[in-house]
Write a protein that holds these residues in place. Structure first.
Motif, PDB file in Angstrom:
ATOM      1  N   UNK A   1       8.886  -4.967  -1.037  1.00 30.66           N
ATOM      2  CA  UNK A   1       8.548  -6.344  -0.666  1.00 30.66           C
ATOM      3  C   UNK A   1       7.955  -7.172  -1.812  1.00 30.66           C
TER       4      UNK A   1
ATOM      5  N   UNK B   1       4.447   9.515   4.600  1.00 34.59           N
ATOM      6  CA  UNK B   1       4.398   8.763   5.853  1.00 34.59           C
ATOM      7  C   UNK B   1       5.683   7.996   6.119  1.00 34.59           C
ATOM      8  N   UNK B   2       6.820   8.667   5.983  1.00 35.32           N
ATOM      9  CA  UNK B   2       8.099   8.016   6.315  1.00 35.32           C
ATOM     10  C   UNK B   2       8.307   8.099   7.821  1.00 35.32           C
ATOM     11  N   UNK B   3       9.031   7.127   8.373  1.00 40.22           N
ATOM     12  CA  UNK B   3       9.380   7.188   9.790  1.00 40.22           C
ATOM     13  C   UNK B   3      10.504   8.213   9.936  1.00 40.22           C
TER      14      UNK B   3
ATOM     15  N   UNK C   1       0.591   5.267   0.402  1.00 38.29           N
ATOM     16  CA  UNK C   1      -0.373   6.280   0.829  1.00 38.29           C
ATOM     17  C   UNK C   1      -0.263   7.541  -0.008  1.00 38.29           C
TER      18      UNK C   1
ATOM     19  N   UNK D   1      11.880  -6.631   7.152  1.00 36.71           N
ATOM     20  CA  UNK D   1      12.537  -7.016   8.406  1.00 36.71           C
ATOM     21  C   UNK D   1      12.818  -8.512   8.461  1.00 36.71           C
TER      22      UNK D   1
ATOM     23  N   UNK E   1       0.858  -1.191   0.000  1.00 36.86           N
ATOM     24  CA  UNK E   1       0.000   0.000   0.000  1.00 36.86           C
ATOM     25  C   UNK E   1       0.890   1.236   0.000  1.00 36.86           C
TER      26      UNK E   1
ATOM     27  N   UNK F   1      13.507  -0.200   3.469  1.00 34.31           N
ATOM     28  CA  UNK F   1      13.549  -1.596   3.898  1.00 34.31           C
ATOM     29  C   UNK F   1      12.581  -1.920   5.029  1.00 34.31           C
ATOM     30  N   UNK F   2      11.662  -1.000   5.316  1.00 35.86           N
ATOM     31  CA  UNK F   2      10.791  -1.159   6.496  1.00 35.86           C
ATOM     32  C   UNK F   2      10.003  -2.467   6.468  1.00 35.86           C
ATOM     33  N   UNK F   3       9.550  -2.862   5.289  1.00 35.78           N
ATOM     34  CA  UNK F   3       8.733  -4.072   5.199  1.00 35.78           C
ATOM     35  C   UNK F   3       9.557  -5.331   4.970  1.00 35.78           C
TER      36      UNK F   3
ATOM     37  N   UNK G   1       9.362   2.038  -0.795  1.00 36.45           N
ATOM     38  CA  UNK G   1       9.024   1.214   0.377  1.00 36.45           C
ATOM     39  C   UNK G   1       7.855   0.273   0.069  1.00 36.45           C
TER      40      UNK G   1
END
Ligand code: ADP
Ligand code: MG
Lengths: 259, 244
Positions: free
Chosen positions: B144, B81-83, B77, B97, B75, B93-95, B140
């Motif tokens: 994945x 909405x980055x950390x 957005x 892990x 998804x 690489x957030x997804x 991001x």
């Protein structure tokens, strides 16, 4: 002309203007005899007192006593605040169970616990450390909990679309997002820690900076009181600067105008 | 494995105000569907229901008869909405892990390369422009390699040149993995350049969002906005969008 004015008012030294003025007023007031030495001893005498305390070893002894009480109390209070804050932040169940009681305890002024702590823990170290820990606990707990609860829902949704579990979302999104607020909590906790270490020592101690304060009052030596106040201020400022520096590195990612 | 999506009787209301539905539509595996419509007509609500971010009041979203699996959906957005505490590389690489670190690093580097920010890995989000941040968010979402990719106006913050590049990138990825894509836009050219199928949505002002027209532009790829055939489609699309 304009440029000099800007230079003078923009530098960090500008903040020293009022203290410098007060110091000069103090020097002049003492030298001219307008202010009596029994009320406000001249700066030189305060410095001499500090030097004498350093010479006799009293200074180091008092500093060690006060700082070690503060350090132990701060660590215990911050630890409890961190664990309970994270727990209540992570679990709505824990929050509903624990937070009302914690909030109720918070409305008791911390110093009101002193008689009870003394009855339970004795007049020596334990009751003092307990008072300091209580003072430190609340801002740490409240800021961490507030930080976790206040995390942007939009960031949490990023966790949702990546299939994060509750625990993973806490670890990877909520706790880092709460870090700035947590650092603020630790800093106000440390400030309160200094306040309560001085109160605890004033209320009965045979060592520490607070004891020097009390002793100065009992023996009518205002220069000792001023020396202890000076040391309290200096140590408080130094510890806050150190904590702010460490905390500032941890939250350098924040997009703020000025830290 | 690309997945086919069946949406049946989907409805959603906010505070007793119906904003969406009923939506009934089937999307073929490996197809690119573009949802287009005016602001406030319910596009984001539809996509959030597809992505499992909203619980619909009624209806179902299934893939081959079974419920959609979280891991197979990506998804992106409408906002980046980055950390803010993670570097660009860690955001991308957030997804990932669960991937082994070497494979993850390679995937992140490749993703940064493709969005045209090969050297930005160590930067913090606060150092990025709006368009750069949106591209990082795109990377991001793509990293994945999801079977179903949901994108909410992913290119609207980009300048026209970068926008065309990112569309190209998305099409390239689509050819490579056969991902099923649902993309929201309010840009007719974007819809016509990308879509196998265009769903025109209408709604808002008390009317729940619904699919008012369902087009399959028969245009050869690669497509160019300047193509006269595409201009014909643009004219009819403009007609559909201006009706109300
Ligand atoms: N969380 C919400 N609460 C209440 N109303 C909402 C919410 N999200 C969207 N809406 C309303 O639903 C309608 C559709 O919104 P949205 O799906 O965001 O439209 P679009 O993406 O097409 O611009 C709008 O009228 C909007 O005001
Ligand atoms: Mg929208």
């Amino acid at each position: 002309m304009r440029r000099t004015a800007v230079l003078l008012t923009s530098g960090s030294l500008f903040g020293l203007a009022i203290p410098s003025f007060l110091l000069v007023a103090w020097l002049l007031g003492s030298a001219s005899g307008v202010v009596g030495a029994a009320i406000l001893p001249p700066p030189g005498q305060v410095v001499a007192t500090l030097l004498a305390m350093a010479d006799s070893g009293e200074l180091v002894q008092a500093l060690v006593a006060t700082v070690s009480r503060l350090a132990i109390g701060f660590l215990l209070g911050a630890l409890a605040g961190t664990v309970l804050g994270a727990l209540c932040g992570a679990s709505a169940l824990a929050r509903r169970l624990l937070d009302p009681s914690i909030q109720a305890l918070r409305s008791v002024p911390s110093l009101a616990w002193v008689p009870l702590f003394i009855l339970w823990l004795g007049i020596f170290e334990s009751s003092k450390i307990c008072l300091i820990a209580v003072g430190v606990f609340f801002p740490v707990y409240l800021n961490l909990l507030g930080g976790i609860a206040g995390v942007d829902r939009k960031l949490l949704e990023v966790g949702t679309v990546h299939g994060l579990s509750r625990a993973q979302a806490l670890l990877r999104i909520q706790l880092p997002a709460a870090l700035p607020s947590y650092v603020t909590g630790l800093r106000s906790g440390l400030g309160l820690g200094w306040m309560f270490v001085s109160a605890a020592e004033l209320l009965g101690a045979s060592s520490g900076l607070g004891f020097v304060l009390d002793d100065g009052e009992q023996t009518g030596r205002p220069e000792r009181i001023l020396a202890a106040i000076l040391l309290f201020g200096l140590c408080g400022k130094l510890s806050d600067v150190a904590l702010a520096a460490v905390g500032g590195r941890l939250v350098a990612w924040q997009d703020t105008v000025r830290r | 494995m690309a997945i086919a999506l069946q949406v049946a009787g989907l409805r959603k209301s906010y505070a007793d105000m119906p904003v969406l539905g009923p939506i009934d539509v089937g999307l073929a595996a490996g197809s690119i569907s573009v949802v287009i419509g005016r602001s406030g007509c319910g596009k984001t609500t539809l996509l959030r229901c597809l992505g499992g971010l909203e619980t619909p009041d009624a209806g179902s979203v299934t893939a081959g008869g079974a419920a959609l699996r979280r891991e197979s959906v990506g998804y992106v957005f409408q906002e980046p909405r980055l950390m803010p505490w993670l570097s660009v590389a860690r955001n991308v690489g957030f997804g990932l892990a669960a991937w082994d670190p070497e494979r993850r690093d390679r995937a992140v580097a490749a993703a940064l390369d493709r969005i045209g920010l090969p050297d930005a890995g160590q930067a913090l989000p606060k150092q990025l422009s709006g368009g750069m941040a949106q591209r990082v968010a795109l990377a991001r979402g793509l990293a994945p390699e999801p079977d179903l990719l949901l994108l909410d106006e992913p290119f609207s913050a980009l300048d026209p040149f970068t926008r065309a590049q990112m569309q190209e990138h998305l099409l390239h990825l689509h050819r490579a993995y056969g991902t099923t894509i649902v993309l929201i836009t309010h840009d007719m050219d974007e819809a016509l350049v990308l879509a196998d199928r265009i769903l025109v949505m209408r709604g808002g002002h008390g009317v729940p969002g619904h699919i008012a027209a369902d087009l399959a532009p028969a245009l050869a790829r690669p497509r160019r906005p300047a193509d006269p055939l595409l201009s014909n489609w643009r004219a009819s699309l403009a007609g559909l969008l201006s009706e109300s």
